[in-house]
Design a protein around this motif. Structure first.
Motif, PDB file in Angstrom:
ATOM      1  N   SER A 136       0.809  -1.225   0.000  1.00  0.00           N
ATOM      2  CA  SER A 136       0.000   0.000   0.000  1.00  0.00           C
ATOM      3  C   SER A 136       0.839   1.270   0.000  1.00  0.00           C
ATOM      4  O   SER A 136       0.310   2.351  -0.276  1.00  0.00           O
ATOM      5  N   GLN A 158      -0.671   4.243  -5.053  1.00  0.00           N
ATOM      6  CA  GLN A 158      -1.445   5.259  -4.339  1.00  0.00           C
ATOM      7  C   GLN A 158      -2.054   6.268  -5.309  1.00  0.00           C
ATOM      8  O   GLN A 158      -3.230   6.628  -5.183  1.00  0.00           O
ATOM      9  N   PHE A 180      -5.113   4.821  -7.136  1.00  0.00           N
ATOM     10  CA  PHE A 180      -6.341   4.875  -6.346  1.00  0.00           C
ATOM     11  C   PHE A 180      -6.895   6.299  -6.289  1.00  0.00           C
ATOM     12  O   PHE A 180      -8.119   6.494  -6.309  1.00  0.00           O
ATOM     13  N   VAL A 181      -5.987   7.312  -6.235  1.00  0.00           N
ATOM     14  CA  VAL A 181      -6.437   8.716  -6.212  1.00  0.00           C
ATOM     15  C   VAL A 181      -7.147   9.055  -7.518  1.00  0.00           C
ATOM     16  O   VAL A 181      -8.244   9.650  -7.528  1.00  0.00           O
ATOM     17  N   GLU A 194     -10.487   7.316  -7.752  1.00  0.00           N
ATOM     18  CA  GLU A 194     -11.481   7.962  -6.890  1.00  0.00           C
ATOM     19  C   GLU A 194     -12.023   9.228  -7.548  1.00  0.00           C
ATOM     20  O   GLU A 194     -13.229   9.502  -7.498  1.00  0.00           O
ATOM     21  N   TRP A 199     -19.604   5.433  -1.937  1.00  0.00           N
ATOM     22  CA  TRP A 199     -19.919   4.134  -1.344  1.00  0.00           C
ATOM     23  C   TRP A 199     -21.309   3.633  -1.757  1.00  0.00           C
ATOM     24  O   TRP A 199     -21.534   2.435  -1.899  1.00  0.00           O
ATOM     25  N   ARG A 235     -12.929   3.274  -0.280  1.00  0.00           N
ATOM     26  CA  ARG A 235     -11.494   3.072  -0.524  1.00  0.00           C
ATOM     27  C   ARG A 235     -11.072   1.649  -0.128  1.00  0.00           C
ATOM     28  O   ARG A 235     -10.320   0.984  -0.850  1.00  0.00           O
ATOM     29  N   HIS A 282      -9.467  -1.352  -2.553  1.00  0.00           N
ATOM     30  CA  HIS A 282      -8.230  -2.081  -2.238  1.00  0.00           C
ATOM     31  C   HIS A 282      -8.456  -3.593  -2.294  1.00  0.00           C
ATOM     32  O   HIS A 282      -7.664  -4.346  -2.896  1.00  0.00           O
ATOM     33  N   LEU A 329      -8.175   5.337   6.289  1.00  0.00           N
ATOM     34  CA  LEU A 329      -8.747   5.604   4.968  1.00  0.00           C
ATOM     35  C   LEU A 329      -9.797   6.700   4.992  1.00  0.00           C
ATOM     36  O   LEU A 329     -10.156   7.225   3.932  1.00  0.00           O
ATOM     37  N   GLN A 334      -7.760  10.411   4.452  1.00  0.00           N
ATOM     38  CA  GLN A 334      -6.723  10.600   3.434  1.00  0.00           C
ATOM     39  C   GLN A 334      -7.122  11.727   2.483  1.00  0.00           C
ATOM     40  O   GLN A 334      -8.292  11.855   2.110  1.00  0.00           O
ATOM     41  N   CYS A 378      -6.952  13.243  -1.182  1.00  0.00           N
ATOM     42  CA  CYS A 378      -6.763  12.734  -2.538  1.00  0.00           C
ATOM     43  C   CYS A 378      -6.273  13.860  -3.439  1.00  0.00           C
ATOM     44  O   CYS A 378      -7.074  14.677  -3.940  1.00  0.00           O
TER      45      CYS A 378
END
Length: 696
Positions: free
Chosen positions: A129, A135, A138-139, A142, A163, A197, A201, A262, A265, A267
């Motif tokens: 991770s 990283q 994932f940003v 998102e 979500w 998030r 993962h 999480l 964080q 982004c």
């Protein structure tokens, strides 16, 4: 606000990123070509390195397909930026800002995926991770999912989380239920963004993020509740991103979701990973080339060691397979001999069974006929005997009744006789008593006479003293008179007793005569009864003889029935023997079938072992004879003799190692040294197909 600013920055810096992308694309293509050359230089028979190379090749092919797909979308923008900027740049008001944001996010996603795949292949290990390209991926993902997301208003405030649409995947795809439940059960996650998030993962670790996103994008009717029209997910760019996510299946990621925060964080896209100076890139490329060459050297040495070990292992396997083949052939010959013997025994048993069946059927028919005839005769005799028995039984009952009546009469007569005898005894007792009394009276008379004599003597003696005793004489005379009176009375009593005795004797005589007559009559009647009894006894003896004859006949019939029962039992025993023989026959047939199946399986094992032998021989030939040609050694196709160019590229045949063009090596087949179908030339394809058809 922090979630929306990166989108605007991406829209402003899009031309510079596209120029850098165009500048870096030739370098990336060169890296891909170098990786292809390295893979071509490596021997094709290495079984443990083949999956990594195939995954890398597939990833590059997916990226190239994505580039070709998105090239049409960006062609106009790239041409406008490459021409005179002052003449061709259009004002920002002419474009749709949502389309610009979608194109910027698409290009950023493409860059992040490409950098992530290339860096992971260069590292050659699982990613954690803390890896920066992961990283940033994932940003960017998102930001793509947040594009055009509707804001939900509540009493607390506004909520904008990804979500909610990701929860739909649990209903659409039941396989993702485990991820959703594990995310909900995590104690450290409090917001929907943190759960989303964590879900991303886990989906990346499962290598199913592309599948889940494809299922979500296919249901745009449900996504309309969460996204506004014109968002990235609802447009064509969403499908393109899903196609790019397929390439991430090459990556092995080991992410720790529980220990990370999480929810909080930030982004922010780091463009420093994608925008670098050309000098630094050249030095890094040289260093990477040197490291790649050293890695290739070590890799080839390890391959040679591994191949030598595999050759020794294959030779040992060949020897063991030859031994097992010899053993199997011996077992086959023994099994065939045994099967032939079993077949002969089966034929003999079939003949014996047929003979036994015929004899048993004949015996059954004869015994059935005899038993039917005997049963009919038995029934007829049984009916006659029953009738005779009924008649005899009736006669016996009547005779028994007559005999009972006679016995009653006899008992009455005997009772009368006993009473007469008792009366006779009583009379005899009376007579004896009377005789005793007479004897006593006679004795008294004798005594009296003696007394009289004595008295007379005394009188004579007293005559002398008569005078003295006159008075006494008078008294004595009185006494004598009294005695004479008593004597007279006694004599009268004697006469009376004698008369009574006479009367009793006469009555006794009469009674004796009467009793003699009655006794004679009773004796006559007893004689008649004895004659009747003798006749009845003779009849009973005849009946007993008839009954004995009937019992003998019944015993004969019972013996016949027992013989019939024994014959039936013998027949049942024969039937059980037949059933046992049939059961043994079935067992023998099953044994034959099982042995035939075993032979077939042994034949299949032999054929498979032969095929494995041929495959091992091919592998040995490939290891010994075939050489993997380098790209520099081949300038034209081996089959069509056409020279290679930019449009006609070089392709290795994974079987023979020669280089062909795309049209001459467009076939794919599964080889023993590769887990999946690989490229094969036309000649090898036809040879392998012929060999597989002959083997099957």
């Amino acid at each position: 606000m922090a979630d929306e600013d990166p989108n605007t920055k991406v829209g402003e810096d899009a031309p510079t990123k596209e120029e850098d992308l165009e500048a870096t694309e030739p370098e990336q293509d060169a890296v891909v070509n170098n990786s292809d050359e390295v893979q071509k230089d490596k021997p094709a028979d290495s079984s443990w390195s083949a999956p990594i190379l195939s995954f890398a090749r597939k990833a590059t092919e997916t990226l190239s397909s994505v580039n070709n797909y998105s090239a049409g979308l960006k062609a106009s923008d790239s041409q406008q930026h490459s021409c005179d900027s002052s003449d061709t740049i259009k004002p920002a008001g002419m474009k749709d800002p949502a389309a610009v944001e979608r194109s910027n996010l698409l290009s950023m996603m493409k860059l992040s995926i490409k950098v992530l795949i290339q860096s992971s292949l260069s590292l050659g290990r699982t990613l954690d991770s803390e890896y920066p390209p992961l990283q940033q991926f994932f940003v960017v993902l998102e930001h793509c999912l947040k594009h055009g997301l509707k804001v939900k208003k509540s009493f607390i405030g506004q909520n904008k989380s990804i979500w909610a649409p990701l929860e739909l995947i649990e209903k659409l795809c039941p396989e993702s239920a485990d991820i959703a439940t594990s995310v909900r059960d995590m104690p450290g996650l409090k917001t929907g963004l943190g759960r989303a998030r964590a879900w991303l993962h886990l989906a990346l670790m499962q290598k199913k993020i592309a599948d889940y996103m494809k299922v979500l994008i296919n249901r745009r009717d449900l996504l309309g509740e969460f996204y506004e029209p014109g968002s990235l997910i609802l447009e064509e760019e969403g499908a393109v991103i899903v196609g790019m996510l397929v390439g991430l299946n090459v990556i092995d990621a080991n992410l720790c979701v529980k220990g990370e925060d999480l929810d909080s964080q930030v982004c922010v896209i780091d463009f420093s990973l994608y925008l670098k100076d050309p000098q630094t890139t050249e030095t890094t490329q040289d260093d990477s080339k040197m490291t790649a060459i050293l890695d290739q050297k070590h890799y080839i040495e390890e391959l040679n060691r591994h191949l030598s070990c595999t050759v020794t292992d294959l030779q040992a396997k060949m020897d063991s397979l030859e031994k097992t083949n010899g053993k199997l052939i011996e077992e086959l010959t023994a099994a065939t001999d045994r099967i032939n013997a079993l077949r002969e025994e089966q034929e003999q048993l079939k003949q014996e069974n047929a003979n036994i069946l015929q004899t048993s059927q004949r015996k059954e028919e004869v015994t059935l006929q005899d038993s039917q005839v005997e049963l009919e005769t038995y029934r007829q005799t049984r009916q006659g005997l029953d009738e005779l028995y009924n008649v005899v039984w009736k006669q016996y009952k009547e005779e028994k009744r007559i005999r009972q009546e006679l016995q009653k009469e006899l008992e009455l007569q005997i009772g009368l006789k006993q009473e007469m005898e008792v009366a006779m005894k009583l009379l005899e007792k009376d007579t004896h008593e009377k005789q005793d009394t007479l004897g006593a009276l006679r004795q008294q008379l004798d005594q009296v006479k003696n007394l009289n004599l004595q008295m007379f003597n005394k009188a004579q003696e007293s005559d002398r003293v008569a005078q003295r005793k006159v008075e006494e004489m008078l008294q004595l005379e009185k006494k004598m008179i009294q005695m004479e009176a008593s004597m007279k009375e006694l004599e009268q009593r004697l006469q009376n007793s004698e008369n009574l005795c006479k009367n009793t004797d006469e009555s006794q005589n009469e009674l004796r005569s009467e009793m003699k007559g009655k006794v004679n009559a009773l004796q006559k009647r007893l004689a008649d009864l004895d004659t009747l009894r003798a006749g009845l006894e003779s009849e009973l003896s005849t009946e007993k003889e008839q009954r004995q004859n009937l019992q003998r006949e019944l015993q004969r019939e019972q013996d016949n029935s027992t013989e019939l029962c024994t014959q039936l039992q013998q027949l049942q025993g024969l039937q059980t023997e037949l059933l046992e023989l049939r059961h043994e026959k079935k067992q023998l047939q099953q044994l034959c079938e099982e042995q035939e199946k075993a032979l077939q399986e042994m034949g299949l094992h032999l054929s498979q072992s032969k095929l494995k032998m041929e495959d091992f021989k091919e592998v040995n030939k490939a290891l010994k004879g075939h050489a993997w040609l380098k790209d520099d050694e081949a300038t034209q196709c081996k089959q069509c003799q056409k020279e290679f160019s930019i449009s006609r590229r070089k392709h290795h045949c994974r079987n023979c190692g020669d280089i062909y063009c795309n049209s001459c090596s467009s076939n794919e087949l599964a080889l023993p040294s590769y887990p999946r179908p690989v490229r094969v030339c036309d000649v090898c394809h036809s040879l392998l197909l012929q060999r597989s058809t002959t083997g099957s």
